[in-house]
Design a protein around this motif. Sequence first.
Motif, mmCIF file in Angstrom:
data_model
loop_
_atom_site.group_PDB
_atom_site.id
_atom_site.type_symbol
_atom_site.label_atom_id
_atom_site.label_comp_id
_atom_site.label_asym_id
_atom_site.label_seq_id
_atom_site.Cartn_x
_atom_site.Cartn_y
_atom_site.Cartn_z
ATOM 1 N N LYS A 41 0.834 -1.202 0.000
ATOM 2 C CA LYS A 41 0.000 0.000 0.000
ATOM 3 C C LYS A 41 0.876 1.262 0.000
ATOM 4 C CE LYS A 41 -3.683 2.309 2.487
ATOM 5 N NZ LYS A 41 -4.442 2.385 3.728
ATOM 6 N N TYR A 42 1.956 1.214 0.745
ATOM 7 C CA TYR A 42 2.827 2.376 0.884
ATOM 8 C C TYR A 42 3.374 2.854 -0.451
ATOM 9 C CZ TYR A 42 6.932 5.068 2.316
ATOM 10 O OH TYR A 42 7.875 6.054 2.473
ATOM 11 N N PHE A 43 3.868 1.935 -1.276
ATOM 12 C CA PHE A 43 4.466 2.326 -2.552
ATOM 13 C C PHE A 43 3.418 2.642 -3.624
ATOM 14 C CE2 PHE A 43 8.475 0.223 -1.029
ATOM 15 C CZ PHE A 43 9.221 1.380 -1.021
ATOM 16 N N LYS A 44 2.147 2.345 -3.372
ATOM 17 C CA LYS A 44 1.089 2.729 -4.307
ATOM 18 C C LYS A 44 0.610 4.151 -4.056
ATOM 19 C CE LYS A 44 -0.545 -1.840 -5.427
ATOM 20 N NZ LYS A 44 -1.602 -2.829 -5.335
ATOM 21 N N GLU A 45 0.929 4.687 -2.890
ATOM 22 C CA GLU A 45 0.531 6.047 -2.539
ATOM 23 C C GLU A 45 1.665 7.015 -2.877
ATOM 24 O OE1 GLU A 45 -0.401 5.809 1.601
ATOM 25 O OE2 GLU A 45 -2.196 4.607 1.266
ATOM 26 N N GLU A 46 1.494 8.236 -2.487
ATOM 27 C CA GLU A 46 2.532 9.260 -2.676
ATOM 28 C C GLU A 46 3.556 9.086 -1.555
ATOM 29 O OE1 GLU A 46 4.810 12.014 -4.160
ATOM 30 O OE2 GLU A 46 2.998 11.389 -5.195
ATOM 31 N N TYR A 47 4.401 8.079 -1.719
ATOM 32 C CA TYR A 47 5.312 7.676 -0.647
ATOM 33 C C TYR A 47 6.503 8.611 -0.461
ATOM 34 C CZ TYR A 47 8.028 5.675 -4.473
ATOM 35 O OH TYR A 47 8.748 5.496 -5.611
ATOM 36 N N ALA A 48 6.781 9.458 -1.415
ATOM 37 C CA ALA A 48 7.951 10.335 -1.320
ATOM 38 C C ALA A 48 7.880 11.248 -0.100
ATOM 39 C CB ALA A 48 8.092 11.167 -2.589
ATOM 40 N N HIS A 49 6.665 11.570 0.317
ATOM 41 C CA HIS A 49 6.496 12.490 1.448
ATOM 42 C C HIS A 49 5.962 11.810 2.696
ATOM 43 C CE1 HIS A 49 7.324 15.593 -1.448
ATOM 44 N NE2 HIS A 49 6.329 15.157 -2.205
ATOM 45 N N LEU A 50 5.842 10.494 2.651
ATOM 46 C CA LEU A 50 5.303 9.749 3.785
ATOM 47 C C LEU A 50 6.414 9.017 4.525
ATOM 48 C CD1 LEU A 50 2.171 8.072 2.142
ATOM 49 C CD2 LEU A 50 2.188 10.026 3.683
ATOM 50 N N PRO A 51 6.302 8.904 5.844
ATOM 51 C CA PRO A 51 7.262 8.068 6.578
ATOM 52 C C PRO A 51 6.953 6.598 6.306
ATOM 53 C CG PRO A 51 5.583 8.889 8.070
ATOM 54 C CD PRO A 51 5.329 9.543 6.730
ATOM 55 N N PHE A 52 7.944 5.741 6.556
ATOM 56 C CA PHE A 52 7.732 4.306 6.385
ATOM 57 C C PHE A 52 6.578 3.845 7.263
ATOM 58 C CE2 PHE A 52 12.324 3.068 5.084
ATOM 59 C CZ PHE A 52 12.003 3.271 3.759
ATOM 60 N N PRO A 53 5.829 2.851 6.796
ATOM 61 C CA PRO A 53 4.771 2.300 7.650
ATOM 62 C C PRO A 53 5.389 1.482 8.784
ATOM 63 C CG PRO A 53 4.974 1.005 5.647
ATOM 64 C CD PRO A 53 5.899 2.186 5.501
ATOM 65 N N GLN A 54 4.573 1.213 9.788
ATOM 66 C CA GLN A 54 5.015 0.340 10.865
ATOM 67 C C GLN A 54 5.191 -1.056 10.288
ATOM 68 O OE1 GLN A 54 5.981 2.616 13.182
ATOM 69 N NE2 GLN A 54 5.278 1.160 14.691
ATOM 70 N N ILE A 55 6.329 -1.672 10.580
ATOM 71 C CA ILE A 55 6.564 -3.023 10.071
ATOM 72 C C ILE A 55 6.986 -3.948 11.194
ATOM 73 C CG2 ILE A 55 7.192 -2.299 7.740
ATOM 74 C CD1 ILE A 55 10.123 -2.816 8.535
ATOM 75 N N GLN A 56 6.657 -5.211 11.001
ATOM 76 C CA GLN A 56 7.144 -6.274 11.867
ATOM 77 C C GLN A 56 8.241 -6.960 11.058
ATOM 78 O OE1 GLN A 56 3.847 -8.750 12.960
ATOM 79 N NE2 GLN A 56 2.624 -7.010 13.620
ATOM 80 N N THR A 57 9.483 -6.696 11.399
ATOM 81 C CA THR A 57 10.622 -7.099 10.580
ATOM 82 C C THR A 57 10.673 -8.599 10.324
ATOM 83 O OG1 THR A 57 11.841 -5.224 11.499
ATOM 84 C CG2 THR A 57 13.117 -6.869 10.335
ATOM 85 N N VAL A 58 10.503 -9.403 11.340
ATOM 86 C CA VAL A 58 10.586 -10.859 11.176
ATOM 87 C C VAL A 58 9.461 -11.364 10.283
ATOM 88 C CG1 VAL A 58 10.501 -13.071 12.395
ATOM 89 C CG2 VAL A 58 11.780 -11.172 13.367
ATOM 90 N N LYS A 59 8.252 -10.862 10.523
ATOM 91 C CA LYS A 59 7.103 -11.263 9.713
ATOM 92 C C LYS A 59 7.300 -10.844 8.255
ATOM 93 C CE LYS A 59 2.083 -11.148 9.945
ATOM 94 N NZ LYS A 59 0.911 -10.601 10.658
ATOM 95 N N LEU A 60 7.828 -9.637 8.039
ATOM 96 C CA LEU A 60 8.094 -9.162 6.691
ATOM 97 C C LEU A 60 9.161 -10.008 6.013
ATOM 98 C CD1 LEU A 60 7.601 -7.063 4.466
ATOM 99 C CD2 LEU A 60 9.339 -5.624 5.558
ATOM 100 N N PHE A 61 10.207 -10.368 6.747
ATOM 101 C CA PHE A 61 11.280 -11.204 6.202
ATOM 102 C C PHE A 61 10.731 -12.542 5.710
ATOM 103 C CE2 PHE A 61 14.432 -14.568 6.863
ATOM 104 C CZ PHE A 61 15.438 -14.127 6.029
ATOM 105 N N PHE A 62 9.940 -13.201 6.529
ATOM 106 C CA PHE A 62 9.397 -14.508 6.136
ATOM 107 C C PHE A 62 8.376 -14.387 5.004
ATOM 108 C CE2 PHE A 62 11.100 -15.891 10.279
ATOM 109 C CZ PHE A 62 11.851 -16.957 9.821
ATOM 110 N N SER A 63 7.602 -13.324 5.021
ATOM 111 C CA SER A 63 6.622 -13.120 3.964
ATOM 112 C C SER A 63 7.303 -12.862 2.615
ATOM 113 C CB SER A 63 5.711 -11.945 4.323
ATOM 114 O OG SER A 63 4.765 -11.736 3.314
ATOM 115 N N LEU A 64 8.298 -11.978 2.602
ATOM 116 C CA LEU A 64 9.036 -11.719 1.364
ATOM 117 C C LEU A 64 9.797 -12.964 0.906
ATOM 118 C CD1 LEU A 64 10.472 -8.123 1.938
ATOM 119 C CD2 LEU A 64 8.612 -8.800 0.414
ATOM 120 N N GLY A 65 10.372 -13.676 1.855
ATOM 121 C CA GLY A 65 11.092 -14.899 1.524
ATOM 122 C C GLY A 65 10.178 -15.955 0.925
ATOM 123 N N PHE A 66 8.988 -16.097 1.495
ATOM 124 C CA PHE A 66 8.024 -17.066 0.974
ATOM 125 C C PHE A 66 7.554 -16.674 -0.423
ATOM 126 C CE2 PHE A 66 3.509 -18.593 0.805
ATOM 127 C CZ PHE A 66 3.816 -19.931 0.618
#
Length: 143
Positions: A35-60
Amino acid sequence: MLKNKKQIGYAVIIVLLLIAVRAFEHTIFYDPFLKYFKEEYAHLPFPQIQTVKLFFSLGFRYYLNSVLSIALLYVLFKDRKFTKFSILLYMILGSILMISFFFVLQFFGEESKMTLFYIRRFIIQPIFLLLFIPAFYYQKRMK
């Protein structure tokens, strides 16, 4: 002729599975950057992320795309050397991309949004397939 029909049928099924991975990305994978990269992300801070969950999701997701891509390469070329080489390349490139993604995310953060965007793009999309098909086709034609 029947052999080519089977090969085309398998290729179509694999391509449809690759499309399904993309179509159901919001329900299958945890990725707040979708969702973040579909919006006007240049002026937005990064969204809250759960690093471990994101790692496994991207890896999968990378794993699913890789398995389907390697299967498609095998169906198209029927060459075990190409398949083994593809597996090796996907493993090496996936490791480099995952390490790079989390390194940029942790140490460079928001000033490297575009770098993060493009690294993530290579992880979540089967871009390597678009590179390998013409390369293997050329290699096979040269033999």
